[in-house]
Design an enzyme around this catalytic site. Structure first.
Site, PDB file in Angstrom:
ATOM      1  NE  ARG A 178     -60.096  65.860 -47.611  1.00 31.91           N
ATOM      2  CZ  ARG A 178     -60.930  66.818 -47.205  1.00 31.91           C
ATOM      3  NH1 ARG A 178     -62.211  66.537 -46.954  1.00 31.91           N
ATOM      4  NH2 ARG A 178     -60.530  68.060 -47.105  1.00 31.91           N
ATOM      5  CB  SER A 227     -53.765  65.818 -48.751  1.00 29.96           C
ATOM      6  OG  SER A 227     -53.955  67.205 -48.777  1.00 29.96           O
ATOM      7  CD  GLU A 297     -56.636  63.080 -47.974  1.00 28.39           C
ATOM      8  OE1 GLU A 297     -56.371  63.595 -46.867  1.00 28.39           O
ATOM      9  OE2 GLU A 297     -57.074  63.732 -48.949  1.00 28.39           O
TER      10      GLU A 297
HETATM   11  C1  LIG Z   1     -52.772  69.215 -56.872  1.00 20.34           C
HETATM   12  C2  LIG Z   1     -53.863  68.450 -56.114  1.00 20.34           C
HETATM   13  C3  LIG Z   1     -54.695  69.137 -55.249  1.00 20.34           C
HETATM   14  C4  LIG Z   1     -55.695  68.444 -54.541  1.00 20.34           C
HETATM   15  N1  LIG Z   1     -56.508  69.155 -53.700  1.00 20.34           N
HETATM   16  C5  LIG Z   1     -57.471  68.505 -53.022  1.00 20.34           C
HETATM   17  C6  LIG Z   1     -58.342  69.218 -52.143  1.00 20.34           C
HETATM   18  O1  LIG Z   1     -58.263  70.422 -51.995  1.00 20.34           O
HETATM   19  N2  LIG Z   1     -59.295  68.518 -51.473  1.00 20.34           N
HETATM   20  C7  LIG Z   1     -59.432  67.165 -51.622  1.00 20.34           C
HETATM   21  O2  LIG Z   1     -60.312  66.580 -50.983  1.00 20.34           O
HETATM   22  N3  LIG Z   1     -58.626  66.473 -52.449  1.00 20.34           N
HETATM   23  C8  LIG Z   1     -57.653  67.105 -53.152  1.00 20.34           C
HETATM   24  N4  LIG Z   1     -56.836  66.397 -53.984  1.00 20.34           N
HETATM   25  C9  LIG Z   1     -56.997  64.942 -54.093  1.00 20.34           C
HETATM   26  C10 LIG Z   1     -57.946  64.477 -55.216  1.00 20.34           C
HETATM   27  O3  LIG Z   1     -58.056  65.454 -56.240  1.00 20.34           O
HETATM   28  C11 LIG Z   1     -59.339  64.146 -54.688  1.00 20.34           C
HETATM   29  O4  LIG Z   1     -59.299  63.125 -53.728  1.00 20.34           O
HETATM   30  C12 LIG Z   1     -60.267  63.703 -55.845  1.00 20.34           C
HETATM   31  O5  LIG Z   1     -61.579  63.672 -55.343  1.00 20.34           O
HETATM   32  C13 LIG Z   1     -59.921  62.335 -56.422  1.00 20.34           C
HETATM   33  O6  LIG Z   1     -60.661  62.161 -57.622  1.00 20.34           O
HETATM   34  P1  LIG Z   1     -60.099  61.283 -58.828  1.00 20.34           P
HETATM   35  O7  LIG Z   1     -61.088  61.295 -59.913  1.00 20.34           O
HETATM   36  O8  LIG Z   1     -58.723  61.737 -59.198  1.00 20.34           O
HETATM   37  O9  LIG Z   1     -60.047  59.856 -58.133  1.00 20.34           O
HETATM   38  P2  LIG Z   1     -58.848  58.806 -58.138  1.00 20.34           P
HETATM   39  O10 LIG Z   1     -57.636  59.438 -57.509  1.00 20.34           O
HETATM   40  O11 LIG Z   1     -58.684  58.227 -59.481  1.00 20.34           O
HETATM   41  O12 LIG Z   1     -59.451  57.718 -57.142  1.00 20.34           O
HETATM   42  C14 LIG Z   1     -59.604  58.034 -55.763  1.00 20.34           C
HETATM   43  C15 LIG Z   1     -60.576  57.021 -55.161  1.00 20.34           C
HETATM   44  O13 LIG Z   1     -61.870  57.248 -55.698  1.00 20.34           O
HETATM   45  C16 LIG Z   1     -62.397  56.036 -56.202  1.00 20.34           C
HETATM   46  N5  LIG Z   1     -63.256  56.343 -57.346  1.00 20.34           N
HETATM   47  C17 LIG Z   1     -62.970  57.103 -58.420  1.00 20.34           C
HETATM   48  N6  LIG Z   1     -64.004  57.140 -59.271  1.00 20.34           N
HETATM   49  C18 LIG Z   1     -64.976  56.366 -58.735  1.00 20.34           C
HETATM   50  C19 LIG Z   1     -66.290  55.978 -59.142  1.00 20.34           C
HETATM   51  N7  LIG Z   1     -66.831  56.394 -60.306  1.00 20.34           N
HETATM   52  N8  LIG Z   1     -67.000  55.155 -58.332  1.00 20.34           N
HETATM   53  C20 LIG Z   1     -66.492  54.721 -57.161  1.00 20.34           C
HETATM   54  N9  LIG Z   1     -65.263  55.052 -56.722  1.00 20.34           N
HETATM   55  C21 LIG Z   1     -64.513  55.866 -57.499  1.00 20.34           C
HETATM   56  C22 LIG Z   1     -61.180  55.207 -56.605  1.00 20.34           C
HETATM   57  O14 LIG Z   1     -61.471  53.824 -56.622  1.00 20.34           O
HETATM   58  C23 LIG Z   1     -60.220  55.567 -55.479  1.00 20.34           C
HETATM   59  O15 LIG Z   1     -60.464  54.792 -54.332  1.00 20.34           O
HETATM   60  C24 LIG Z   1     -55.833  67.058 -54.697  1.00 20.34           C
HETATM   61  C25 LIG Z   1     -54.996  66.364 -55.597  1.00 20.34           C
HETATM   62  C26 LIG Z   1     -54.014  67.051 -56.291  1.00 20.34           C
HETATM   63  C27 LIG Z   1     -53.144  66.278 -57.237  1.00 20.34           C
END
Ligand SMILES: Cc1cc2nc3c(=O)[nH]c(=O)nc-3n(C[C@H](O)[C@H](O)[C@H](O)COP(=O)(O)OP(=O)(O)OC[C@H]3O[C@@H](n4cnc5c(N)ncnc54)[C@H](O)[C@@H]3O)c2cc1C
Length: 307
Positions: A178, A227, A297
């Site tokens: 992660r 998570s 996380e």
């Molecule tokens: C219902 C649910 C289920 C989920 N299941 C999983 C799972 O199975 N596995 C898992 O790993 N995660 C899971 N997640 C968590 C989440 O979906 C992941 O961590 C996802 O990768 C985050 O992406 P995001 O676009 O929403 O990023 P955000 O939540 O908007 O940001 C997360 C981080 O990424 C950085 N970031 C975003 N875009 C960029 C970019 N273009 N350049 C640099 N940094 C960037 C942000 O600055 C921040 O630090 C889940 C979340 C939910 C709500």
């Protein structure tokens, strides 16, 4: 909550083709639907626009990039400085060859999984149902069902904090559980992934199986941040939380999910402070019960206190 004088921050922005908004609401852009505004929200038109923005902003200006906020808790007083959200011009997905796919950093993980299936590229099925963008997935080294991004990533392009484009290979990143191992302050623009050739019908069946498992074990239709805590080495965070008696625990309108107790839920009117306070209470109870300190996380951004 200004990082600088409000006018002076707007004055520092170059002329951009994308949109610029002061005091911009962010809560609707997050899965939790909580949090205060961005001092300035910029949606660059394309990578050249993003480079121009970052070149013009001195290192003293805080810059934060967000994806679709599926792993974010934005605090109630919002985020000082410039918040960047990438739009559809960063969401292109294209097949490079019969095992390689390229995706813009604003492309949704689930769309990339579907495009890979369509092209007969196996190995990205786990992205089905991770509700974030490719940028967030790489930054978090997202993973599910024994696979993660580090296993299929080939290379990334990003823009550095001082506005230069750069490409790095997977081997140049220190990706761990992660954790994407990105250089400090960079903004991802696209990435390439390698899988292996397989029958689209078989890939699709595996994706359906993953989605069915998710539906039955996670509150995927709730206002949640995924998570909440990292799994400590050798343990599952949800088991520690359950053993400490926190399943269903409530603070204000924030609740530990009954379905999956490593998920926090906004039942409707929770503030970011309710959610963060509940998370801290869970950490306190788990430490008291098992002697293990859970680590967040979910990324907590911005400033707390009364809006
Ligand atoms: C219902 C649910 C289920 C989920 N299941 C999983 C799972 O199975 N596995 C898992 O790993 N995660 C899971 N997640 C968590 C989440 O979906 C992941 O961590 C996802 O990768 C985050 O992406 P995001 O676009 O929403 O990023 P955000 O939540 O908007 O940001 C997360 C981080 O990424 C950085 N970031 C975003 N875009 C960029 C970019 N273009 N350049 C640099 N940094 C960037 C942000 O600055 C921040 O630090 C889940 C979340 C939910 C709500």
């Amino acid at each position: 909550m200004s990082a600088l004088e409000p006018m002076s921050l707007m004055d520092r922005l170059p002329r951009l083709r994308g949109s610029v908004e002061a005091d911009a609401t962010l809560a609707p852009f997050t899965w939790f639907r909580v949090g205060g505004p961005a001092e300035v929200l910029v949606r660059p038109a394309d990578t050249d626009d993003l480079c121009a923005l970052l070149r013009a902003l001195g290192p003293e200006v805080p810059v934060t990039v967000i994806g679709v906020g599926s792993n974010l808790l934005i605090r109630d007083r919002g985020i000082a400085g410039v918040v960047i959200r990438l739009g559809s011009s960063f969401a292109e997905i294209r097949t490079v060859n019969d095992t390689t796919i390229q995706a813009g950093s604003a492309a949704l993980d689930t769309h990339v999984a579907q495009a890979a299936r369509h092209a007969g590229i196996a190995g990205l099925e786990f992205l089905r149902g991770v509700p974030g963008t490719i940028g967030g997935a790489i930054a978090m080294n997202a993973g599910a069902y024994s696979a993660d991004v580090s296993e299929c990533l080939i290379e990334i392009e990003f823009v550095t904090r001082d506005g230069r484009r750069q490409i790095l290979t997977r081997q140049e990143l220190e990706m761990t559980y992660r954790h994407g191992g990105l250089p400090e302050g960079v903004i991802l623009t696209w990435a390439r992934f390698r899988g292996h050739a397989d029958d689209p019908a078989l890939i699709g069946a595996r994706m359906d199986d993953i989605q069915a498992r998710r539906e039955s074990t996670q509150p995927i239709r709730s206002k949640t941040g995924g998570s909440t805590f990292r799994n400590p080495p050798g343990f599952k965070a949800w088991e520690l939380i359950d053993a400490a008696g926190c399943r269903g625990l409530v603070m204000g309108d924030a609740q530990v999910s009954e379905l999956h107790c490593n998920f926090l839920i906004n039942r409707g009117a929770a503030s970011a402070a309710d959610l963060e306070g509940l998370g801290e209470e869970v950490r306190r109870r788990v430490l008291a019960h098992s002697g293990i300190q859970l680590e967040w996380e979910i990324k907590r951004l911005g400033q707390g206190g009364q809006p």
